[in-house]
Write a protein that holds these residues in place. Structure first.
Motif, short mmCIF file in Angstrom:
data_model
loop_
_atom_site.label_atom_id
_atom_site.label_comp_id
_atom_site.label_asym_id
_atom_site.label_seq_id
_atom_site.Cartn_x
_atom_site.Cartn_y
_atom_site.Cartn_z
N TYR A 182 0.84 -1.20 0.00
CA TYR A 182 0.00 0.00 0.00
C TYR A 182 0.88 1.25 0.00
O TYR A 182 0.69 2.16 -0.79
N ASP B 67 -4.12 -3.12 -7.47
CA ASP B 67 -2.81 -2.47 -7.36
C ASP B 67 -1.92 -3.24 -6.40
O ASP B 67 -0.75 -3.52 -6.70
N GLY C 262 2.64 7.50 -6.33
CA GLY C 262 1.70 8.51 -6.82
C GLY C 262 0.25 8.10 -6.84
O GLY C 262 -0.60 8.84 -7.33
N ASN C 263 -0.07 6.93 -6.30
CA ASN C 263 -1.46 6.47 -6.26
C ASN C 263 -2.01 6.72 -4.85
O ASN C 263 -1.72 5.97 -3.94
N ALA D 266 2.61 1.83 -3.32
CA ALA D 266 1.69 2.39 -4.30
C ALA D 266 1.47 3.88 -4.06
O ALA D 266 1.46 4.68 -5.01
N VAL D 267 1.32 4.27 -2.80
CA VAL D 267 1.14 5.69 -2.47
C VAL D 267 2.38 6.48 -2.86
O VAL D 267 2.29 7.56 -3.46
N SER E 174 -4.86 6.30 -3.55
CA SER E 174 -5.87 5.36 -3.06
C SER E 174 -5.75 4.02 -3.80
O SER E 174 -6.55 3.71 -4.68
N PRO E 175 -4.75 3.22 -3.43
CA PRO E 175 -4.52 1.95 -4.14
C PRO E 175 -5.70 0.97 -3.98
O PRO E 175 -6.34 0.91 -2.93
N SER E 176 -5.92 0.22 -5.03
CA SER E 176 -6.99 -0.78 -5.04
C SER E 176 -6.41 -2.16 -4.74
O SER E 176 -5.19 -2.34 -4.69
#
Length: 71
Positions: A7, A22, A14-15, A10-11, A17-19
């Motif tokens: 998580y 992801d 640049g994401n 992913a953040v 709100s990772p799914s």
């Protein structure tokens, strides 16, 4: 812990709100097995929250706990 790590990766990439997809992609890329129930639990607990604010709040909590122990 691996879900939290994925998580955060992913953040950092640049994401904000990772799914589940992801996280699965990140974990599968390094050969990790995925427990969908645990992953979904983490995602539901983080839904709608800013991870940087959660980390800052946890840091403040830890700092105050440490001060209480060191009188």
């Amino acid at each position: 812990m691996k879900f939290v790590g994925a998580y955060l990766l992913a953040v950092l990439a640049g994401n904000p709100s990772p799914s589940a997809e992801d996280l699965s992609s990140i974990l599968e890329s390094v050969g990790c097995e995925i427990d969908n129930e645990k992953m979904e639990l983490l995602l539901s607990q983080l839904s709608g929250k800013d991870i940087t604010e959660l980390i800052a709040a946890a840091s403040r909590t830890k700092a105050s706990e440490k001060q209480q122990v060191e009188y």
